[in-house]
Design an enzyme around this catalytic site. Structure first.
Site, short mmCIF file in Angstrom:
data_model
loop_
_atom_site.label_atom_id
_atom_site.label_comp_id
_atom_site.label_asym_id
_atom_site.label_seq_id
_atom_site.Cartn_x
_atom_site.Cartn_y
_atom_site.Cartn_z
N ARG A 183 11.48 -2.87 19.85
CA ARG A 183 11.24 -2.15 18.53
C ARG A 183 9.78 -2.09 17.86
O ARG A 183 9.29 -3.19 17.83
CB ARG A 183 12.27 -2.90 17.31
CG ARG A 183 13.69 -3.10 17.84
CD ARG A 183 14.35 -3.95 16.58
NE ARG A 183 13.92 -5.28 16.54
CZ ARG A 183 14.40 -6.32 17.06
NH1 ARG A 183 15.28 -6.40 18.09
NH2 ARG A 183 13.80 -7.49 16.89
N CYS A 207 -8.11 -1.00 -11.89
CA CYS A 207 -7.18 -0.57 -12.96
C CYS A 207 -5.97 -0.16 -12.22
O CYS A 207 -5.81 0.23 -11.16
CB CYS A 207 -7.80 0.41 -13.73
SG CYS A 207 -9.42 -0.16 -14.31
N MET A 208 -4.85 0.41 -13.25
CA MET A 208 -3.67 0.72 -12.57
C MET A 208 -3.88 2.27 -11.83
O MET A 208 -3.46 2.64 -10.98
CB MET A 208 -2.80 1.07 -13.64
CG MET A 208 -1.19 1.83 -13.39
SD MET A 208 -0.24 2.12 -14.77
CE MET A 208 0.56 0.35 -14.96
N ASP A 209 -4.71 2.99 -12.65
CA ASP A 209 -4.87 4.38 -11.95
C ASP A 209 -6.48 4.81 -11.38
O ASP A 209 -6.53 5.84 -10.94
CB ASP A 209 -4.65 5.65 -13.05
CG ASP A 209 -3.40 5.19 -13.73
OD1 ASP A 209 -2.52 5.05 -13.13
OD2 ASP A 209 -3.47 4.70 -15.12
N HIS A 217 15.46 -11.77 17.00
CA HIS A 217 14.09 -11.18 16.47
C HIS A 217 13.25 -12.61 16.79
O HIS A 217 13.91 -13.80 16.40
CB HIS A 217 14.17 -11.05 14.95
CG HIS A 217 12.87 -10.35 14.29
ND1 HIS A 217 12.35 -9.40 14.89
CD2 HIS A 217 12.17 -10.92 13.25
CE1 HIS A 217 11.29 -9.33 14.11
NE2 HIS A 217 11.21 -10.01 13.09
N TYR A 265 -11.90 -3.48 -17.82
CA TYR A 265 -11.07 -4.36 -18.34
C TYR A 265 -11.69 -5.96 -18.21
O TYR A 265 -12.28 -6.31 -17.39
CB TYR A 265 -9.86 -4.58 -17.89
CG TYR A 265 -8.93 -3.26 -18.22
CD1 TYR A 265 -8.50 -3.09 -19.67
CD2 TYR A 265 -8.57 -2.53 -17.41
CE1 TYR A 265 -7.73 -2.23 -19.71
CE2 TYR A 265 -7.64 -1.31 -17.82
CZ TYR A 265 -7.29 -1.11 -19.01
OH TYR A 265 -6.45 -0.11 -19.44
N ARG A 298 17.25 -16.64 9.91
CA ARG A 298 17.04 -15.76 8.76
C ARG A 298 18.70 -15.18 8.62
O ARG A 298 19.74 -15.71 8.67
CB ARG A 298 15.95 -14.71 8.94
CG ARG A 298 15.69 -14.03 7.31
CD ARG A 298 14.35 -13.12 7.63
NE ARG A 298 14.46 -12.02 8.91
CZ ARG A 298 13.44 -11.38 9.02
NH1 ARG A 298 12.33 -11.00 8.17
NH2 ARG A 298 13.51 -10.33 9.99
N LYS A 332 11.19 1.57 8.73
CA LYS A 332 11.39 1.17 7.71
C LYS A 332 10.41 1.31 6.51
O LYS A 332 9.28 1.29 7.02
CB LYS A 332 11.98 -0.20 7.48
CG LYS A 332 10.87 -1.16 8.04
CD LYS A 332 11.79 -2.52 8.26
CE LYS A 332 10.68 -3.58 9.16
NZ LYS A 332 11.23 -5.02 9.12
#
Length: 704
Positions: A552, A643-645, A493, A597, A465, A371
């Site tokens: 699992r 930063c973002m990038d 689980h 920034y 859950r 997953k």
């Protein structure tokens, strides 16, 4: 039986045998030798291709997956249509459609035989698959096999045993009608079903015959096949020579042997062999034309062996070139290591799987949890690699994740661990998924759709859950009364199996006891339990003795723990994933100058900084700003805000740093290492979150 053995390797051999059948390699050296090669030995090629189709189609036919079967036939039909147009110019050049009834001939060719002799295979395969799929669903596998065998026997007397038919006028009339209707595609009725069925029976069969015995039986049956072919030839009984009695057992034992001989699944070989089958008549024409132009007929036409070699070489070369061009066009993207990327060590993945299997009880199988894009590792590639190691059960969280696996060729069992709404049930059925039922109401909603699917029941043993409460026995029993839901497993689980605190160990043991008591009650009610599993990654590491059908494996499969935890087992897991990026540029920062920034960093002295091409949009946590990366096997502290990038690092103490150098954020660089556990702890999270949030724009590089 789930491994493909050396099937893909033999596809290439079969393709060369088809070429041999149409070029007669030994004819220049003796008619008998060439007859044995081309009219007997080479006859294994087409049945082999049919058995491969049957082997991989059976699961979908058995489950009544009409959508997949129709999709398969549609692909074959498209391939057939393209092939027809490929050979129309050749037929027109040869004057095939110049007769008065050319329209009838064209329609007959398109519907039944193709516009060239070898193209019968495609409509024949479609027809055979439709027949077998219908019969298997209506009367079962065994009866379909017997009907297919009868059809094959009927076909024999219109093929290799036609000389017997000629002595009986009524039978001769019957076969003449068949031949008038279809020159070759009659094989879709009389030949294709039996070999599809052989592939299916081998897939379905559980009886394991040792390789040496399979090979012995193959040699015996193949020798008898050659003898049969020579006798029929000597008595001039053959009208055609594609069907023999001994071809059936010879192919059965050959196919079983190939499955047991180690080999690697190769989509490239599958594609190349298909292209070779389609294009080789064109290559024959081109080789003959080139030989005529360059006055080399004595070499490459009159000499049958050299003719075969030339056709084979250029057919393979053309097919290989076509796959390279197609792959290049399909993957016309920037190189994965151009900016920021993930490196995946598949050898470490395989070793981790072996280590986890080693500590589990002998009968407990590993279910790979893939997953969240296999925790950032690439779900499709990881699942394919694990399939090659013999793992054929996978778990995902969502329906979309399951579809991605199946759409990319993952054949194993896929369990959807999370909630899927009832309106998606037909998708579950179409792709043959197993859906987790999270409670009685969920089961009722699914059952009301009147679509049969496989389910597993989630039992809530204390995590509170998803799941039906372990004490809710009446609800459990009612789920079993949902007639459209086939229960293939019951699982739970563990909430704190990662903790070695005495209170948490006691809680985990209570969960295990509640689960066992629920299973015992179900069995006492004579309700089928199916597969049992309760351990996830830490359940494997701290409670490896538990005797269930599956365990699992999630984060541990990837060589990582959620944190720097202690565990009960002595297992050496190797990190599978590394994260790397490029240095974009190096700058000087003078005393008192501020950076980034918010001007959050101020240089205390003159220093060198490097801009690294990765940021929080790629999944790097913003609060990793107090961490470091590795450049040239040395630590470079992260400075300023991420930063973002991009992010910035101090490289003052590292000699020679320049643009295009590699920065390692997780992984090894020389003697230095940054682990996912170290990064996640410094950011106040766990590795599961860190890895599963990796950004989509990262490139992926898989190291074998």
């Amino acid at each position: 039986m789930s491994k493909t053995g050396s099937l893909d390797s033999f596809r290439l051999i079969a393709a060369f045998l088809v070429i041999a059948n149409h070029t007669s390699p030994l004819l220049s050296y003796g008619e008998n030798g060439d007859f044995i090669l081309t009219r007997i030995i080479a006859r294994v090629a087409v049945p082999f291709f049919l058995m491969v189709s049957g082997y991989f189609l059976y699961k979908y036919i058995e489950n009544g997956d009409k959508a997949y079967i129709l999709s398969f036939c549609k692909k074959i039909a498209i391939l057939y249509a393209l092939s027809i147009f490929l050979y129309l110019p050749l037929n027109l050049y040869a004057g095939h459609y110049e007769a008065a009834n050319w329209g009838q001939e064209l329609i007959k060719d398109i519907i039944f035989d193709g516009t060239f002799y070898h193209l019968w295979y495609f409509p024949g395969l479609i027809l055979g698959v439709m027949i077998v799929a219908f019969l298997v669903r209506k009367i079962g596998l065994k009866f379909t096999f017997f009907i297919s065998l009868i059809l094959y026997i009927i076909g024999l007397f219109g093929d290799s045993y036609y000389g017997v038919t000629e002595t009986l006028s009524s039978l001769e009339t019957f076969y003449d009608v068949v031949f008038t209707l279809s020159d070759y595609t009659r094989n879709g009725v009389f030949m294709v079903p039996i070999f599809l069925m052989l592939g299916m029976l081998i897939y379905k069969g559980n009886h394991v015959i040792p390789l040496q015995r399979n090979l012995l039986f193959f040699i015996i049956s193949f020798s008898l096949l050659i003898l049969e072919g020579l006798l029929l030839h000597a008595f001039e009984l053959q009208r055609h020579d594609s069907m023999y009695i001994m071809l059936v057992p010879a192919m059965y034992f050959l196919f079983r042997s190939l499955l047991q001989i180690r080999g690697k699944s190769s989509k490239g070989l599958r594609t190349i062999s298909t292209i070779m089958y389609i294009i080789h008549p064109w290559i024959i024409v081109l080789v003959r034309s080139a030989a005529e132009i360059f006055k080399l007929e004595n070499w490459f036409v009159d000499n049958s062996l050299l003719h075969f070699a030339a056709v084979s070489f250029f057919t393979f070369a053309a097919a290989r070139l076509a796959t390279i061009v197609w792959k290049r066009e399909k993957n016309a993207n920037p190189p994965p290591t151009g900016r920021a990327w993930v490196e995946i060590d598949l050898q470490a993945l395989r070793e981790n799987a072996r280590q986890l299997i080693r500590i589990l009880p002998e009968k407990t199988k590993l279910m790979a949890v893939v997953k969240a894009n296999a925790y950032g590792h690439g779900s499709v590639k990881i699942a394919k690699e694990l399939s090659q190691t013999g793992i054929n059960s996978f778990a995902v969280a969502t329906l979309a994740e399951a579809i991605e696996l199946r759409s990319n060729g993952i054949k194993g069992d896929i369990l959807i661990l999370g909630y899927t709404p009832a309106q998606s049930i037909r998708i579950i059925k179409k792709y043959n998924f197993t859906q987790t039922v999270i409670g009685l109401e969920h089961a009722k909603e699914l059952n009301r759709q009147a679509v049969p699917i496989n389910i597993q029941i989630k039992i809530d043993t204390g995590m509170h859950r998803l799941g039906t409460d372990a004490s809710g026995l009446a609800d459990l029993k009612e789920i079993y009364q949902c007639k459209h839901l086939t229960i293939t497993g019951v699982f739970s689980h563990l909430a704190v199996s990662d903790s070695l605190d005495p209170d948490d160990i006691a809680f985990t043991n209570r969960q295990i006891d509640r689960y066992n008591q629920t299973i015992q009650w179900l069995e006492s009610q004579h309700l089928p339990v199916g597969h049992q599993h309760i351990q996830a990654s830490y359940g494997i590491l701290n409670y490896p003795h538990l005797q269930y059908d599956y365990a699992r494996a999630g984060i541990t499969l990837y060589g990582v723990l959620s944190q720097n935890d202690r565990v009960n087992t002595n297992v050496e897991l190797k990190p599978v994933l590394s994260i790397k990026a490029r240095v974009a540029m190096v700058k000087s920062l003078h005393t008192g100058e501020e950076l980034g920034y918010g001007r959050s960093f101020t240089a205390a002295s003159t220093m060198k900084t490097a801009v690294i091409t990765i940021g929080y949009a790629d999944g790097i946590p913003r609060n990793m700003a107090n961490g470091h990366v590795l450049i040239r096997s040395q630590k470079a502290p992260i400075i300023g805000r991420i930063c973002m990038d991009q992010l910035l690092v101090d490289v003052s103490g590292i000699e020679g740093v320049q643009a295009d150098d590699i920065a390692t954020l997780i992984g090894k660089d020389g003697s230095q290492q940054i682990t996912a556990e170290d990064v996640s702890e410094s950011c106040g999270t766990i590795t599961n979150e860190l890895l599963s949030r990796l950004g989509e724009r990262l490139g992926y590089v898989y190291k074998i």
